[in-house]
Motif scaffolding. Structure first.
Motif, short mmCIF file in Angstrom:
data_model
loop_
_atom_site.label_atom_id
_atom_site.label_comp_id
_atom_site.label_asym_id
_atom_site.label_seq_id
_atom_site.Cartn_x
_atom_site.Cartn_y
_atom_site.Cartn_z
N ARG A 167 0.82 -1.21 0.00
CA ARG A 167 0.00 0.00 0.00
C ARG A 167 0.86 1.27 0.00
NH1 ARG A 167 -3.68 -3.73 -1.04
NH2 ARG A 167 -4.93 -4.49 0.70
N LYS A 168 1.97 1.25 0.75
CA LYS A 168 2.69 2.50 0.99
C LYS A 168 3.29 3.10 -0.28
CE LYS A 168 6.24 4.70 3.81
NZ LYS A 168 7.19 4.59 4.93
N TRP A 169 3.80 2.26 -1.19
CA TRP A 169 4.43 2.79 -2.39
C TRP A 169 3.45 3.64 -3.20
CZ3 TRP A 169 9.35 3.28 -3.22
CH2 TRP A 169 10.26 2.41 -2.62
N ILE A 170 2.26 3.12 -3.44
CA ILE A 170 1.26 3.88 -4.19
C ILE A 170 0.77 5.06 -3.35
CG2 ILE A 170 -0.88 3.70 -5.52
CD1 ILE A 170 1.39 1.94 -6.52
N PHE A 171 0.70 4.86 -2.04
CA PHE A 171 0.25 5.90 -1.12
C PHE A 171 1.14 7.13 -1.20
CE2 PHE A 171 -0.49 7.45 3.34
CZ PHE A 171 -1.85 7.64 3.22
N VAL A 172 2.42 6.95 -1.50
CA VAL A 172 3.38 8.06 -1.58
C VAL A 172 3.51 8.58 -3.01
CG1 VAL A 172 5.80 8.70 -1.26
CG2 VAL A 172 4.66 7.28 0.45
N LEU A 173 3.60 7.67 -3.99
CA LEU A 173 3.87 8.10 -5.37
C LEU A 173 2.68 8.81 -6.00
CD1 LEU A 173 5.80 4.97 -6.72
CD2 LEU A 173 6.74 7.19 -6.03
N ALA A 174 1.45 8.44 -5.63
CA ALA A 174 0.26 9.05 -6.24
C ALA A 174 0.19 10.56 -5.98
CB ALA A 174 -1.01 8.36 -5.75
N PRO A 175 0.30 11.03 -4.72
CA PRO A 175 0.27 12.50 -4.53
C PRO A 175 1.48 13.21 -5.12
CG PRO A 175 0.76 11.39 -2.45
CD PRO A 175 0.35 10.32 -3.43
N LEU A 176 2.63 12.50 -5.22
CA LEU A 176 3.79 13.12 -5.85
C LEU A 176 3.52 13.43 -7.32
CD1 LEU A 176 6.79 13.94 -5.84
CD2 LEU A 176 7.35 11.55 -6.34
N LEU A 177 2.94 12.46 -8.04
CA LEU A 177 2.61 12.69 -9.45
C LEU A 177 1.52 13.74 -9.60
CD1 LEU A 177 3.24 11.72 -12.32
CD2 LEU A 177 1.45 10.00 -12.05
N THR A 178 0.54 13.73 -8.69
CA THR A 178 -0.53 14.74 -8.73
C THR A 178 0.05 16.15 -8.60
OG1 THR A 178 -2.11 13.20 -7.72
CG2 THR A 178 -2.65 15.53 -7.62
N THR A 179 0.97 16.31 -7.67
CA THR A 179 1.54 17.64 -7.42
C THR A 179 2.38 18.13 -8.59
OG1 THR A 179 1.59 17.14 -5.04
CG2 THR A 179 2.98 18.96 -5.82
N VAL A 180 3.26 17.27 -9.11
CA VAL A 180 4.17 17.68 -10.19
C VAL A 180 3.39 18.04 -11.45
CG1 VAL A 180 6.03 16.91 -11.71
CG2 VAL A 180 6.10 16.36 -9.27
N MET A 181 2.46 17.19 -11.85
CA MET A 181 1.70 17.45 -13.07
C MET A 181 0.71 18.59 -12.90
SD MET A 181 2.86 15.41 -15.40
CE MET A 181 4.46 15.69 -14.62
N GLY A 182 0.18 18.75 -11.69
CA GLY A 182 -0.73 19.86 -11.43
C GLY A 182 -0.02 21.21 -11.54
N LEU A 183 1.18 21.29 -10.97
CA LEU A 183 1.96 22.53 -11.08
C LEU A 183 2.34 22.80 -12.53
CD1 LEU A 183 4.30 22.13 -7.95
CD2 LEU A 183 2.37 23.70 -8.20
N ALA A 184 2.69 21.75 -13.26
CA ALA A 184 3.09 21.94 -14.67
C ALA A 184 1.92 22.43 -15.51
CB ALA A 184 3.64 20.63 -15.23
N SER A 185 0.70 21.97 -15.21
CA SER A 185 -0.45 22.37 -16.02
C SER A 185 -0.77 23.86 -15.87
CB SER A 185 -1.67 21.54 -15.63
OG SER A 185 -2.07 21.79 -14.29
N ALA A 186 -0.29 24.49 -14.81
CA ALA A 186 -0.51 25.93 -14.65
C ALA A 186 0.22 26.73 -15.71
CB ALA A 186 -0.07 26.38 -13.26
#
Length: 580
Positions: A167-186
């Motif tokens: 569980r932990k790997w996805i628990f950490v990597l998912a918000p990391l990808l959300t943050t990076v791509m969300g900032l880039a979309s701005a």
């Protein structure tokens, strides 16, 4: 510490005398007797004859544990003293606390928080981007579906991966990808770049939501599972409310500042990633399923430390080594076959005879609710503009705050009524109200009915997440939740396009369609074969996920039936619930 569940498993007692004080009795904890009072027993392998429990026998009683002990099997052939078997619920009860549970709720809630932000962000951006980039109605609907295209990929793949690698790997990597791509979309230069980046954000969000529910559920005692997971949904409402505040502050009179809104919506994810990586342990239930007894023991030791407790007496040998063996719910352990399920086997188990009807009912329910719920959220800003709302941002903020009472309603009543009753009544009522939303072009009517729909659609969603997480066992829990979430995202793709096209013919038609979707989902929920209310989590795919509704009386009101009286009222209550 939390009071014990009336159905929580206890250690098997064969005989012998030992003492315990009244505080143990009050806390529901049964101390382990000395090893010399219980004969050592070798657990039989799964191919030995099995004894079936009587229909009316208490499932967690010492007697049933003794009767069913031949069903237990472990990856190790070493003899085990049955007094040293500790169930997951018992381990959580002895090591966890309100402090630790609150900590896990907050970290899991951040996934729902970002989901609430995302579902609220695009409706604010679509009218602005439609004018700025001169988008057609089809392109506008496609942009509104961008996140859901990614969620289809993320929901299913994230669930499968978390059941396989942890569980932990996805628990950490998912918000990391959300943050990076969300900032880039701005900083997107146009329609195509923005669509692709928000689609990748959807991949991360789609994998995050099933993991958040599975991860939190595996850290919570049975008695409080419904309440705790209802609290988790509060974060989705908080995310939507915060996004409404940000949009009202940033975009009012300055719609060209939409890039700043996108940036501010994604930036807090940096803190979430760091906290999840450094502070959160792996799920002990998943570790036990994989046969990692030592790692699970270390996790419980870490939980006890974070809770300000010490490990219970009898859990360590004199040399400090582990003296207990963790098992799943109702005294069931995990076999080697469940520790190495392939991806195909994980999916196949969702459609075997034990789960076929459940899966085939849940998939259309999730699809229809996404069509109705996301369609309503997406078109409500457009409808407010059409009825000449002076400030649509403030109107949406008002509806979001008012709908927050739905979370309080869920928390207060989630453990008082069966799950299926909640689902059916909630969805049917919400569908009936939603179908009338576009019937009258009056600003006060739209705000009032929109607020009622927000309230009525929130708590059934919470119950649906809870039911789906409870009905599938640990080896395929995230896979099942991920597959259901995939169908949700398919609904999210189709509803913006349909909504934008139907809106050209009048305000009534799209909301009428969304109302019918909710009504249909409510009717399908009646056909769900299992009721998971007050049931322990299942930890093996070899048995049915919960007790069927005809067995609910013996399990839920067992205390009344064994106390010598009052059974008539209990049977009447169950009969009434079954009829409902």
């Amino acid at each position: 510490t939390m009071p014990p569940s009336p159905t929580s498993s206890t250690s098997l007692l064969h005989g012998g005398s030992f003492t315990h004080d009244e505080s143990d009795e009050e806390s529901g904890y049964t101390p382990m007797p000395p090893n010399n009072t219980i004969p050592s027993t070798t657990i039989n392998p799964p191919d030995q004859p099995k004894n079936n429990l009587p229909h009316n026998q208490e499932i967690n009683s010492p007697a049933s544990f003794a009767t069913n002990r031949q069903n237990l099997h472990f990856s190790s052939s070493a003899p085990l003293d049955e007094s040293n078997l500790v169930s997951m619920d018992q381990a959580l009860l002895r090591t966890s606390s309100l402090r630790f549970t609150s900590f896990i709720i907050v970290l899991c809630g951040t996934g729902m928080f970002f989901d609430g932000i995302e579902l609220s962000l695009l409706p604010f951006l679509l009218p602005i981007l439609q004018r700025e980039w001169a988008l057609s109605p089809f392109e506008t609907g496609l942009l509104g579906s961008s996140v859901f295209f990614g969620m289809i990929i993320g929901a299913f793949s994230g669930g499968i991966l978390s059941d396989r690698i942890g569980r932990k790997w996805i628990f950490v990597l998912a918000p990391l990808l959300t943050t990076v791509m969300g900032l880039a979309s701005a900083f997107s230069p146009g329609f195509l770049a923005f669509w692709v980046l928000r689609m990748i954000v959807g991949v991360a969000l789609g994998s995050s939501i099933p993991i958040d529910y599975s991860f939190l559920m595996e850290f919570v005692h049975t008695e409080y599972r419904g309440t705790v997971l209802s609290v988790l949904n509060v974060f989705s409402g908080l995310g939507g409310t915060l996004e409404s505040v940000l949009a009202w502050y940033i975009l009012t009179d300055h719609p060209n500042r939409w890039r700043l809104l996108v940036f501010c919506s994604s930036f807090p994810g940096i803190i979430v990633v760091l906290c999840r990586y450094m502070l959160v342990p792996e799920s002990p239930r998943w570790l036990v399923m994989r046969g990692e007894q030592e790692k699970a023991f270390n996790v419980f030791q870490r939980i006890a430390t974070m809770s300000g407790k010490v490990m219970p007496d009898g859990w360590r040998n004199s040399d400090g080594s582990r003296a207990v063996h963790f098992v799943g719910a109702v005294g069931a352990s995990f076999g080697d076959s469940e520790q190495s399920l392939s991806i195909l086997e994980q999916v196949q188990h969702l459609f075997d005879s034990k789960f076929l009807v459940t899966t085939c009912c849940l998939l259309p329910i999730w699809f229809l609710l996404s069509c109705g719920g996301w369609g309503f959220q997406l078109l409500i800003p457009t409808l407010l503009i059409r009825v000449h709302a002076a400030n649509p941002f403030s109107a949406i903020l008002f509806m979001s705050v008012l709908s927050g009472s739905s979370f309080l309603f869920t928390i207060l009543f989630v453990e008082r009524f069966p799950r299926k009753l909640f689902l059916c009544i909630g969805f049917v009522t919400c569908g009936a109200v939603l179908a009338t939303l576009g019937a009258w072009e009056n600003i006060y009517y739209v705000i009032l009915v929109g607020s009622v729909v927000n309230f009525l659609s929130t708590f059934p969603w919470s119950i649906l997440y809870l039911y789906t997480s409870e009905v599938f066992p640990t080896p395929i829990r995230s896979t099942g939740l991920g597959l259901c979430s995939t169908f949700t995202r398919i609904g999210g793709i189709t509803t913006p396009i349909l909504g934008e096209l139907l809106l050209q013919y009048g305000n009534l038609y799209p909301f009428l369609l969304y109302g019918i979707a909710f009504l249909t989902a409510g009717l399908i929920s009646i056909m769900l074969p299992y009721e998971t209310w007050k049931m322990e989590l299942s930890d093996t795919v070899q048995k049915e996920p919960s007790i069927r509704k005809e067995e609910l009386r013996a399990h839920t009101f067992q205390g009344n039936n064994t106390s010598g009286g009052g059974t008539g009222s209990s049977e009447a209550r169950v009969s009434l619930l079954s009829q409902c």
